[in-house]
Design a protein around this motif. Structure first.
Motif, PDB file in Angstrom:
ATOM      1  N   ALA A 140       0.087   7.602   2.110  1.00  0.00           N
ATOM      2  CA  ALA A 140       0.828   8.391   1.138  1.00  0.00           C
ATOM      3  C   ALA A 140       1.741   7.480   0.322  1.00  0.00           C
ATOM      4  N   LYS A 141       1.907   7.828  -0.945  1.00  0.00           N
ATOM      5  CA  LYS A 141       2.836   7.066  -1.791  1.00  0.00           C
ATOM      6  C   LYS A 141       4.244   7.311  -1.277  1.00  0.00           C
ATOM      7  N   ASP A 142       4.888   6.243  -0.826  1.00  0.00           N
ATOM      8  CA  ASP A 142       6.215   6.365  -0.219  1.00  0.00           C
ATOM      9  C   ASP A 142       6.982   5.062  -0.463  1.00  0.00           C
ATOM     10  N   PRO A 143       7.561   4.923  -1.679  1.00  0.00           N
ATOM     11  CA  PRO A 143       8.282   3.683  -1.993  1.00  0.00           C
ATOM     12  C   PRO A 143       9.388   3.364  -0.994  1.00  0.00           C
ATOM     13  N   LYS A 144      10.090   4.384  -0.514  1.00  0.00           N
ATOM     14  CA  LYS A 144      11.172   4.134   0.440  1.00  0.00           C
ATOM     15  C   LYS A 144      10.623   3.441   1.688  1.00  0.00           C
ATOM     16  N   GLN A 145       9.526   3.947   2.238  1.00  0.00           N
ATOM     17  CA  GLN A 145       8.892   3.320   3.403  1.00  0.00           C
ATOM     18  C   GLN A 145       8.406   1.917   3.060  1.00  0.00           C
ATOM     19  N   GLY A 146       7.825   1.771   1.865  1.00  0.00           N
ATOM     20  CA  GLY A 146       7.345   0.462   1.435  1.00  0.00           C
ATOM     21  C   GLY A 146       8.464  -0.565   1.387  1.00  0.00           C
ATOM     22  N   PHE A 147       9.603  -0.176   0.840  1.00  0.00           N
ATOM     23  CA  PHE A 147      10.711  -1.133   0.745  1.00  0.00           C
ATOM     24  C   PHE A 147      11.368  -1.389   2.097  1.00  0.00           C
ATOM     25  N   GLU A 148      11.316  -0.425   3.003  1.00  0.00           N
ATOM     26  CA  GLU A 148      11.793  -0.677   4.370  1.00  0.00           C
ATOM     27  C   GLU A 148      10.915  -1.743   5.027  1.00  0.00           C
ATOM     28  N   LEU A 149       9.624  -1.660   4.765  1.00  0.00           N
ATOM     29  CA  LEU A 149       8.710  -2.682   5.292  1.00  0.00           C
ATOM     30  C   LEU A 149       8.977  -4.032   4.634  1.00  0.00           C
ATOM     31  N   PHE A 150       9.266  -4.022   3.332  1.00  0.00           N
ATOM     32  CA  PHE A 150       9.624  -5.286   2.670  1.00  0.00           C
ATOM     33  C   PHE A 150      10.829  -5.921   3.340  1.00  0.00           C
ATOM     34  N   LYS A 151      11.841  -5.106   3.674  1.00  0.00           N
ATOM     35  CA  LYS A 151      13.026  -5.633   4.347  1.00  0.00           C
ATOM     36  C   LYS A 151      12.648  -6.321   5.660  1.00  0.00           C
ATOM     37  N   ARG A 152      11.747  -5.701   6.408  1.00  0.00           N
ATOM     38  CA  ARG A 152      11.281  -6.330   7.659  1.00  0.00           C
ATOM     39  C   ARG A 152      10.583  -7.653   7.365  1.00  0.00           C
ATOM     40  N   GLY A 153       9.742  -7.658   6.339  1.00  0.00           N
ATOM     41  CA  GLY A 153       9.049  -8.890   5.964  1.00  0.00           C
ATOM     42  C   GLY A 153      10.015  -9.983   5.537  1.00  0.00           C
ATOM     43  N   ILE A 154      11.040  -9.597   4.792  1.00  0.00           N
ATOM     44  CA  ILE A 154      12.059 -10.563   4.350  1.00  0.00           C
ATOM     45  C   ILE A 154      12.795 -11.124   5.563  1.00  0.00           C
ATOM     46  N   GLU A 155      13.151 -10.248   6.512  1.00  0.00           N
ATOM     47  CA  GLU A 155      13.831 -10.706   7.733  1.00  0.00           C
ATOM     48  C   GLU A 155      12.978 -11.707   8.511  1.00  0.00           C
ATOM     49  N   LEU A 156      11.663 -11.533   8.441  1.00  0.00           N
ATOM     50  CA  LEU A 156      10.737 -12.450   9.124  1.00  0.00           C
ATOM     51  C   LEU A 156      10.440 -13.698   8.284  1.00  0.00           C
ATOM     52  N   LYS A 157      11.066 -13.798   7.101  1.00  0.00           N
ATOM     53  CA  LYS A 157      10.872 -14.928   6.181  1.00  0.00           C
ATOM     54  C   LYS A 157       9.416 -15.066   5.730  1.00  0.00           C
ATOM     55  N   GLU A 158       8.776 -13.934   5.524  1.00  0.00           N
ATOM     56  CA  GLU A 158       7.399 -13.906   5.044  1.00  0.00           C
ATOM     57  C   GLU A 158       7.404 -14.159   3.535  1.00  0.00           C
ATOM     58  N   PRO A 159       6.785 -15.261   3.079  1.00  0.00           N
ATOM     59  CA  PRO A 159       6.809 -15.584   1.644  1.00  0.00           C
ATOM     60  C   PRO A 159       6.283 -14.471   0.740  1.00  0.00           C
ATOM     61  N   LEU A 160       5.187 -13.836   1.128  1.00  0.00           N
ATOM     62  CA  LEU A 160       4.628 -12.774   0.289  1.00  0.00           C
ATOM     63  C   LEU A 160       5.614 -11.615   0.144  1.00  0.00           C
ATOM     64  N   TYR A 205       0.830  -1.217   0.000  1.00  0.00           N
ATOM     65  CA  TYR A 205       0.000   0.000   0.000  1.00  0.00           C
ATOM     66  C   TYR A 205       0.859   1.259   0.000  1.00  0.00           C
ATOM     67  N   HIS A 206       1.997   1.246   0.696  1.00  0.00           N
ATOM     68  CA  HIS A 206       2.889   2.409   0.683  1.00  0.00           C
ATOM     69  C   HIS A 206       3.499   2.618  -0.697  1.00  0.00           C
ATOM     70  N   ILE A 207       3.829   1.535  -1.372  1.00  0.00           N
ATOM     71  CA  ILE A 207       4.463   1.656  -2.688  1.00  0.00           C
ATOM     72  C   ILE A 207       3.518   2.278  -3.711  1.00  0.00           C
ATOM     73  N   ASP A 208       2.240   1.879  -3.679  1.00  0.00           N
ATOM     74  CA  ASP A 208       1.333   2.464  -4.673  1.00  0.00           C
ATOM     75  C   ASP A 208       0.507   3.630  -4.130  1.00  0.00           C
ATOM     76  N   GLY A 209       0.665   3.952  -2.846  1.00  0.00           N
ATOM     77  CA  GLY A 209      -0.016   5.120  -2.282  1.00  0.00           C
ATOM     78  C   GLY A 209      -1.521   4.997  -2.292  1.00  0.00           C
ATOM     79  N   SER A 210      -2.020   3.872  -1.819  1.00  0.00           N
ATOM     80  CA  SER A 210      -3.468   3.675  -1.797  1.00  0.00           C
ATOM     81  C   SER A 210      -3.951   3.420  -0.374  1.00  0.00           C
ATOM     82  N   ALA A 211      -5.255   3.278  -0.241  1.00  0.00           N
ATOM     83  CA  ALA A 211      -5.912   2.967   1.038  1.00  0.00           C
ATOM     84  C   ALA A 211      -5.616   4.017   2.114  1.00  0.00           C
ATOM     85  N   GLY A 212      -5.503   5.261   1.684  1.00  0.00           N
ATOM     86  CA  GLY A 212      -5.287   6.334   2.645  1.00  0.00           C
ATOM     87  C   GLY A 212      -3.834   6.540   3.042  1.00  0.00           C
TER      88      GLY A 212
END
Length: 199
Positions: free
Chosen positions: A128-148, A119-126
């Motif tokens: 703000a569009k913030d790819p940097k924040q979105g990818f920081e969250l992806f890093k957290r997800g990767i660290e947690l071994k989240e498949p998605l 949602y941060h990457i595409d700036g939807s659901a209320g």
């Protein structure tokens, strides 16, 4: 009730659930829920959502997921968010879905973290569009071994967003996803299906 009292029927319910004995699983989960198990509420909701052992009822599933979520169950929170996101068993409300994903993410749920990243990457659901924040969250997800998280990041790297994840390659992420087992394979198949539909 003492936690050990509710644990036995909850574990019995899980075992019966895995064996496909859904009606008996529902009874065991109900006993555990009556003793205070919020995990049992979530699992009962899943049976109602999928019509396993009971007639399918997304509405009943939503109400049970909501009870579990309000009692602090992480799976309940992500399931409430998912049903709100897609309008299943309740009125579609993506902004409310994001609110539940945020609560689950704050508690460390990898799936919820990944949904917020998207949602941060595409700036939807209320949000703000913030790819940097979105990818920081992806890093957290990767660290947690989240498949998605791993599959989504791999797809985005291949789409030209590698500068946000310089420590990863798409191949590395897909291999890591496969290491998570069945859920990883499902995530890859889901991403491949979605990619093919967009072509």
């Amino acid at each position: 009730a003492y936690p050990k009292e509710r644990r036995l029927p909850y574990q019995l319910g899980r075992a019966l659930d895995r064996l496909g004995r859904y009606g008996e699983a529902m009874e065991a989960y109900q006993t555990a829920a009556d003793l205070g198990s919020v995990g049992a509420l979530n699992n009962m909701a899943t049976l109602h959502e999928n019509g396993e052992g009971v007639p399918a009822s997304p509405e009943t599933a939503y109400q049970l997921y909501l009870q579990a979520a309000e009692a602090g169950d992480l799976d309940g929170m992500t399931n409430v968010a998912r049903l709100l996101e897609y309008g299943r068993g309740t009125t579609k409300d993506v902004v409310q879905a994001v609110s539940w994903y945020q609560r689950a993410a704050d508690a460390g749920d990898g799936f919820a973290i990944t949904k917020l990243a998207l949602y941060h990457i595409d700036g939807s659901a209320g949000l703000a569009k913030d790819p940097k924040q979105g990818f920081e969250l992806f890093k957290r997800g990767i660290e947690l071994k989240e498949p998605l998280a791993m599959v989504s990041a791999a797809v985005l790297i291949d789409a030209g967003f590698g500068k946000y994840l310089p420590d990863y390659t798409s191949v590395d992420l897909l291999l890591r996803t496969l290491e998570t087992g069945e859920s990883g394979v499902q995530a890859i198949v889901g991403a491949t299906t979605l990619e093919n539909q967009e072509l």
